[in-house]
Design an enzyme around this catalytic site. Structure first.
Site, PDB file in Angstrom:
ATOM      1  N   PRO A   2       0.849  -1.132  -0.121  1.00 37.30           N
ATOM      2  CA  PRO A   2      -0.020  -0.016   0.073  1.00 37.30           C
ATOM      3  C   PRO A   2       0.911   1.160  -0.178  1.00 37.30           C
ATOM      4  O   PRO A   2       1.822   1.434   0.983  1.00 37.30           O
ATOM      5  CB  PRO A   2      -0.807  -0.125   1.111  1.00 37.30           C
ATOM      6  CG  PRO A   2      -0.757  -1.339   1.662  1.00 37.30           C
ATOM      7  CD  PRO A   2       0.482  -2.145   1.114  1.00 37.30           C
ATOM      8  N   GLU A   3       0.576   1.990  -0.849  1.00 34.89           N
ATOM      9  CA  GLU A   3       1.307   3.402  -1.017  1.00 34.89           C
ATOM     10  C   GLU A   3       0.248   4.659  -0.381  1.00 34.89           C
ATOM     11  O   GLU A   3      -0.644   4.303   0.194  1.00 34.89           O
ATOM     12  CB  GLU A   3       1.671   3.586  -2.329  1.00 34.89           C
ATOM     13  CG  GLU A   3       2.789   2.675  -3.092  1.00 34.89           C
ATOM     14  CD  GLU A   3       3.158   2.892  -4.293  1.00 34.89           C
ATOM     15  OE1 GLU A   3       3.152   4.073  -4.802  1.00 34.89           O
ATOM     16  OE2 GLU A   3       3.456   1.722  -5.033  1.00 34.89           O
ATOM     17  N   LYS A  58       2.786   6.882   4.936  1.00 34.06           N
ATOM     18  CA  LYS A  58       1.977   5.643   4.991  1.00 34.06           C
ATOM     19  C   LYS A  58       1.782   5.177   6.318  1.00 34.06           C
ATOM     20  O   LYS A  58       1.321   4.133   6.518  1.00 34.06           O
ATOM     21  CB  LYS A  58       3.132   4.588   3.963  1.00 34.06           C
ATOM     22  CG  LYS A  58       3.463   4.909   2.650  1.00 34.06           C
ATOM     23  CD  LYS A  58       4.186   3.839   2.125  1.00 34.06           C
ATOM     24  CE  LYS A  58       4.752   4.285   0.768  1.00 34.06           C
ATOM     25  NZ  LYS A  58       5.686   3.284   0.052  1.00 34.06           N
ATOM     26  N   HIS A  94      -4.986 -14.656   9.502  1.00 31.52           N
ATOM     27  CA  HIS A  94      -4.095 -13.565   9.306  1.00 31.52           C
ATOM     28  C   HIS A  94      -4.645 -12.264  10.001  1.00 31.52           C
ATOM     29  O   HIS A  94      -4.038 -11.099   9.741  1.00 31.52           O
ATOM     30  CB  HIS A  94      -3.489 -13.160   8.055  1.00 31.52           C
ATOM     31  CG  HIS A  94      -2.895 -14.521   7.116  1.00 31.52           C
ATOM     32  ND1 HIS A  94      -1.699 -15.000   7.681  1.00 31.52           N
ATOM     33  CD2 HIS A  94      -3.240 -15.318   6.169  1.00 31.52           C
ATOM     34  CE1 HIS A  94      -1.366 -15.955   7.087  1.00 31.52           C
ATOM     35  NE2 HIS A  94      -2.487 -15.920   6.019  1.00 31.52           N
ATOM     36  N   ARG A 112       1.549 -11.290   5.413  1.00 29.51           N
ATOM     37  CA  ARG A 112       3.049 -11.514   5.577  1.00 29.51           C
ATOM     38  C   ARG A 112       3.594 -10.672   6.886  1.00 29.51           C
ATOM     39  O   ARG A 112       4.860 -11.016   6.910  1.00 29.51           O
ATOM     40  CB  ARG A 112       3.768 -10.692   4.213  1.00 29.51           C
ATOM     41  CG  ARG A 112       3.109 -11.322   3.118  1.00 29.51           C
ATOM     42  CD  ARG A 112       3.895 -10.753   1.778  1.00 29.51           C
ATOM     43  NE  ARG A 112       5.257 -11.131   1.781  1.00 29.51           N
ATOM     44  CZ  ARG A 112       6.325 -10.695   0.962  1.00 29.51           C
ATOM     45  NH1 ARG A 112       5.949 -10.086  -0.053  1.00 29.51           N
ATOM     46  NH2 ARG A 112       7.528 -11.073   1.235  1.00 29.51           N
ATOM     47  N   ARG A 157      23.128  15.167  -7.039  1.00 27.07           N
ATOM     48  CA  ARG A 157      22.908  13.758  -6.776  1.00 27.07           C
ATOM     49  C   ARG A 157      23.013  13.149  -7.985  1.00 27.07           C
ATOM     50  O   ARG A 157      22.307  13.460  -9.152  1.00 27.07           O
ATOM     51  CB  ARG A 157      21.590  13.706  -5.921  1.00 27.07           C
ATOM     52  CG  ARG A 157      21.537  14.319  -4.732  1.00 27.07           C
ATOM     53  CD  ARG A 157      20.242  14.097  -3.900  1.00 27.07           C
ATOM     54  NE  ARG A 157      20.217  12.594  -3.672  1.00 27.07           N
ATOM     55  CZ  ARG A 157      19.158  11.996  -2.753  1.00 27.07           C
ATOM     56  NH1 ARG A 157      18.125  12.833  -2.487  1.00 27.07           N
ATOM     57  NH2 ARG A 157      19.214  10.745  -2.718  1.00 27.07           N
ATOM     58  N   ARG A 266      13.813  -3.017  -7.912  1.00 29.69           N
ATOM     59  CA  ARG A 266      12.189  -3.115  -8.195  1.00 29.69           C
ATOM     60  C   ARG A 266      11.884  -2.889  -9.607  1.00 29.69           C
ATOM     61  O   ARG A 266      12.813  -2.297 -10.336  1.00 29.69           O
ATOM     62  CB  ARG A 266      11.810  -1.796  -7.334  1.00 29.69           C
ATOM     63  CG  ARG A 266      11.830  -2.041  -5.853  1.00 29.69           C
ATOM     64  CD  ARG A 266      11.148  -0.846  -5.156  1.00 29.69           C
ATOM     65  NE  ARG A 266      11.362  -0.920  -3.821  1.00 29.69           N
ATOM     66  CZ  ARG A 266      10.733  -0.140  -3.062  1.00 29.69           C
ATOM     67  NH1 ARG A 266       9.851   0.987  -3.300  1.00 29.69           N
ATOM     68  NH2 ARG A 266      10.880  -0.104  -1.483  1.00 29.69           N
TER      69      ARG A 266
END
Length: 276
Positions: A2-3, A58, A94, A112, A157, A266
């Site tokens: 979830p973002e 988050k 869960h 998880r 950067r 990713r």
């Protein structure tokens, strides 16, 4: 995972139920989450009034008189509002924590177990001073988030612009999905070194981040595997993806096949034509 949109959708779904209501009981079935739930957590919340529910990045912040309990959904976590009248719904494997109110249950489920339920007492200062929150970047909907901020924070950067977005040190809540989508809207290739992007292009990116996140919230977030909102319904923003999870499919703008690469372990998706 979830973002920001999924966490904000959860917050908006939960707050009308819990704000101004008292917790009658807390059932902790699995204290060993990403970090152990503090001993005495259930006793501490017994009979306490929830003032409000806020979000920082988050993290969900539930305020009571004595402090805040903090919830992070981790990789697969959800918070759902379940009616317990006439009979309370049985807990599944869960389902780790229940906050029980007079006519509903707020249930934390996390297959998880990378999520977290934490406590920050008021005596320790403001919740935003919690070690997990203190060093987070600016909120993407805050007035202080701008192209100028992105430009200033990335000077010198060499890291890619996508990795700079994901780090959370400049802006919070922009995870893998929404970084890819925002960079597409801004026309910026995700591999571009962050320090080489001009102020004009960062202005476009800041606008793209806000537009992308707002659109995702409006659609209830993205449901790729586990995420559902507080009412158990899936999000639908994944139907509107321009690039994410669309490798080999034609770009919705120019028709060029979407390319997939790996950055920082990713998957990254982009259009080789639209993004330069």
């Amino acid at each position: 995972m979830p973002e920001l949109p999924e966490v904000e959708v959860t917050r908006r779904g939960i707050e009308p139920y819990v704000a101004g209501r008292r917790v009658e009981r807390v059932d902790v079935r699995t204290p060993a989450l990403r970090w152990p739930i503090p001993p005495g957590f259930a006793r501490l919340l017994h009979g306490r009034l929830v003032r409000k529910v806020e979000r920082r990045g988050k993290y969900l912040l539930f305020e009571i008189d004595e402090g805040w309990f903090i919830v992070h959904l981790g990789m697969t976590g959800t918070l759902r509002v379940l009616r317990n009248v006439p009979h309370p719904p049985a807990a599944a494997k869960h389902d780790h924590v229940d906050w029980i109110f007079d006519d509903f249950i707020l249930r934390f489920r996390d297959p998880r177990r990378f999520g977290a339920v934490l406590w920050h007492p008021r005596s320790a200062g403001d919740v935003l001073d919690h070690p997990l929150l203190a060093d987070l970047g600016v909120e993407p909907f805050a007035p202080s988030f701008s192209g100028a901020l992105l430009h200033r924070k990335t000077r010198g950067r060499k890291v890619s612009v996508k990795q700079a977005l994901l780090a959370g040190e400049i802006v919070v809540g922009v995870g893998n999905i929404y970084a890819s989508e925002s960079l597409f809207r801004a026309g910026i290739r995700p591999t571009t070194p962050a320090g080489r992007i001009s102020l004009v292009r960062y202005d476009l990116l800041a606008d793209a981040v806000r537009v992308t996140l707002a659109a995702a919230i409006e659609k209830g977030g993205s449901t790729l595997r586990d995420f559902v909102g507080s009412n158990g319904e899936s999000g639908y923003f994944q139907l509107d993806y321009f690039v994410y999870d669309r490798a080999g499919q034609p770009c919705r703008v120019c028709g060029t096949p979407i390319k997939q690469i790996v950055q920082g372990q990713r998957s990254t998706y982009y259009c080789p034509t639209c993004q330069r």
